[in-house]
Design a protein around this motif. Structure first.
Motif, short mmCIF file in Angstrom:
data_model
loop_
_atom_site.label_atom_id
_atom_site.label_comp_id
_atom_site.label_asym_id
_atom_site.label_seq_id
_atom_site.Cartn_x
_atom_site.Cartn_y
_atom_site.Cartn_z
N PRO A 37 -1.72 -0.57 8.98
CA PRO A 37 -1.70 -0.22 7.44
C PRO A 37 -1.73 -1.54 6.70
CG PRO A 37 0.37 0.36 8.54
CD PRO A 37 -0.41 0.23 9.60
N THR A 38 -2.18 -1.33 5.52
CA THR A 38 -2.51 -2.36 4.48
C THR A 38 -1.49 -2.08 3.28
OG1 THR A 38 -4.29 -1.53 3.42
CG2 THR A 38 -4.59 -2.92 5.40
N SER A 39 -1.31 -2.98 2.39
CA SER A 39 -0.56 -2.67 1.05
C SER A 39 -1.54 -1.70 0.47
CB SER A 39 -0.41 -4.02 0.23
OG SER A 39 -1.70 -4.39 -0.01
N ARG A 40 -2.86 -1.45 0.46
CA ARG A 40 -3.56 -0.48 -0.28
C ARG A 40 -3.55 0.89 0.21
NH1 ARG A 40 -9.98 -1.57 -0.57
NH2 ARG A 40 -9.19 -3.28 -1.74
N ASP A 41 -2.89 0.82 1.57
CA ASP A 41 -2.94 2.29 2.00
C ASP A 41 -1.34 2.74 1.34
OD1 ASP A 41 -5.01 2.14 3.68
OD2 ASP A 41 -3.82 1.08 5.42
N VAL A 42 -0.42 1.65 1.47
CA VAL A 42 1.17 2.20 0.98
C VAL A 42 0.82 2.49 -0.44
CG1 VAL A 42 3.14 1.34 0.36
CG2 VAL A 42 2.04 0.47 2.64
N ALA A 43 -0.09 1.74 -1.25
CA ALA A 43 -0.31 1.98 -2.84
C ALA A 43 -0.95 3.45 -2.62
CB ALA A 43 -1.21 1.22 -3.47
N GLN A 44 -1.87 3.80 -1.87
CA GLN A 44 -2.59 5.16 -2.05
C GLN A 44 -1.59 6.30 -1.78
OE1 GLN A 44 -5.98 5.38 0.43
NE2 GLN A 44 -6.28 7.64 0.03
N ALA A 45 -0.67 6.13 -0.40
CA ALA A 45 0.25 7.10 0.02
C ALA A 45 1.31 7.26 -1.00
CB ALA A 45 0.76 6.72 1.30
N ALA A 46 1.72 6.23 -1.97
CA ALA A 46 2.86 6.36 -2.86
C ALA A 46 2.28 6.62 -4.29
CB ALA A 46 3.61 5.19 -2.78
N GLY A 47 0.85 6.58 -4.58
CA GLY A 47 0.48 6.99 -5.78
C GLY A 47 0.69 5.88 -6.93
N VAL A 48 0.65 4.47 -6.45
CA VAL A 48 1.13 3.52 -7.28
C VAL A 48 -0.17 2.46 -7.07
CG1 VAL A 48 3.32 4.08 -7.10
CG2 VAL A 48 2.38 2.46 -5.49
N SER A 49 -0.11 1.23 -7.82
CA SER A 49 -0.76 0.18 -7.70
C SER A 49 -0.36 -0.78 -6.68
CB SER A 49 -1.06 -0.53 -9.06
OG SER A 49 0.14 -1.28 -9.09
N GLN A 50 -1.30 -1.24 -6.11
CA GLN A 50 -1.04 -2.48 -5.29
C GLN A 50 0.05 -3.41 -5.63
OE1 GLN A 50 -5.14 -2.96 -3.40
NE2 GLN A 50 -3.76 -4.15 -1.96
N ALA A 51 0.00 -3.82 -7.24
CA ALA A 51 0.93 -4.68 -7.40
C ALA A 51 2.27 -4.18 -7.70
CB ALA A 51 0.43 -4.95 -9.07
N ALA A 52 2.34 -2.79 -7.73
CA ALA A 52 3.73 -2.21 -7.56
C ALA A 52 4.02 -2.34 -6.28
CB ALA A 52 3.59 -0.75 -7.96
N VAL A 53 3.21 -2.13 -5.34
CA VAL A 53 3.90 -2.39 -4.09
C VAL A 53 4.29 -3.51 -3.66
CG1 VAL A 53 3.09 -2.21 -1.52
CG2 VAL A 53 2.15 -0.43 -3.00
N SER A 54 3.61 -4.75 -4.15
CA SER A 54 3.87 -6.14 -3.96
C SER A 54 5.54 -6.37 -4.49
CB SER A 54 2.85 -7.14 -4.44
OG SER A 54 3.22 -8.20 -4.38
#
Length: 350
Positions: free
Chosen positions: A22-39
């Motif tokens: 999984p990538t940070s994009r997958d995490v962002a999609q799963a959490a419903g947030v932007s990749q910047a927020a994941v970072s």
């Protein structure tokens, strides 16, 4: 409104399937947030920029997906690897395993990893384990017993903490030492109090500051007591070498010593074998001491009087010193105390 777009939808995490990594994009999609927020959340920089519920949702999504940040890419951007090299002699005793355990524990608490590099020949030069140590490491912790390895790995060109090294002539930015001088003094005081006056020093045949200190302090303390005699014989750091050196020394002409002072517990174990083959008993005929308090000290019979060196604390202090150097702080001063452990191998002179 927060500077970072927290959510594309406010529902709970949706686990994304079908990706082996999984990538940070997958995490962002799963959490419903932007990749910047994941970072921000996974980099622990979210406070004041992302809400607590959103941060928790990101952490849960990352956990559910088994996501791990690409630390290598991040560290290349930051200009450091958060990796430390621990250079030790070959792992022939558990002492340096304890040093590694202590260093790794402190390192992990500060987000660092520790690579253990035992010198292939035990003591002396070693091949470079990295294409360029300066490119792969943030710093080095090295035992003085493996100091020659530093030339091969160019570790002396990095922030360097030396263990068991002369503070006046060390290669390192700073040194961390056990109180080896006090160890030798404690052994001498113990044997003198038992009435011993004829001593044989079984010295490690290793060109190292720590062994020089043992010899110097033992000789100085014994010389202060009238009527003492001290002979020294050198032996390789092996049971077989100690056995041969002890047998040779005791076969020499002159009064037999009543106390045998060994530079470490392995040498003492070799001395035990030599004494038994000569028909001599420990401690009835000779008292024997070691230094380190390895597991070996209680495996031999009688159990060995020795000096306990706290290997894990040694490693912890070494890692803390390196972290201080990397942060531009002054490392903790003072040698680490040592403790004499009296067991069955020493007794009053008969």
């Amino acid at each position: 409104m927060a500077a970072v777009h927290e959510s594309r939808r406010r529902s709970g995490p949706t686990v994304v399937r079908g990706s082996t990594r999984p990538t940070s994009r997958d995490v962002a999609q799963a959490a419903g947030v932007s990749q910047a927020a994941v970072s921000l959340v996974l980099g622990d920089k979210w406070r004041g920029r992302v809400s607590e519920p959103t941060a928790e949702r990101v952490r849960q999504a990352a956990h559910d997906l088994g996501y791990r940040p690409n630390l290598a890419a991040r560290n290349l951007r930051l200009g450091h690897t958060r990796t430390v090299l621990l250079v030790v002699p070959a792992l022939t005793t558990e002492f340096f395993a304890g040093v590694y355990t202590g260093a790794a524990r402190v390192a992990a608490a500060h987000g660092f990893g520790v690579v253990l590099y035992p010198s292939p020949e035990g003591i002396g030069p070693a091949r470079d384990p990295f294409a360029s140590a300066r490119a792969a490491l943030d710093g080095v912790i090295a035992s003085s017993m493996a100091a020659d390895a530093l030339t091969a790995i160019r570790g002396d060109q990095l922030p360097l903490v030396m263990l068991d090294s002369d503070p006046e002539g060390s290669l390192g930015t700073t040194t961390v030492n056990l109180d080896i001088a006090d160890a030798a003094r404690q052994i001498a005081e113990h044997l003198l109090a038992l009435g011993h006056r004829r001593f044989l020093h079984l010295a490690a045949d290793v060109a190292s500051w720590t062994f020089d200190v043992r010899a110097r302090e033992l000789a100085a303390r014994l010389a202060a007591v009238p009527g003492t005699e001290l002979r020294t014989v050198r032996a390789p750091l092996s049971i077989e070498g100690a056995q041969a050196a002890t047998a040779g020394a005791l076969a020499a002409a002159g009064p037999r010593p009543t106390a045998l002072v060994c530079d470490d517990d392995k040498l003492a174990a070799g001395a035990y074998k030599a004494l038994r083959r000569l028909g001599l008993r420990v401690p009835d005929d000779l008292s024997v001491t070691g230094l380190d308090d390895l597991a070996l000290a209680t495996a031999i019979d009688p159990e060995l009087t020795t000096v306990r060196l706290d290997a894990e604390l040694f490693g912890e202090r070494g890692m803390r010193a390196l972290l201080a150097v990397l942060d531009g702080r002054t490392p903790e001063a003072g040698d680490i105390p040592v403790q004499l452990v009296v067991r069955g191998s020493t007794a009053p002179v008969r």
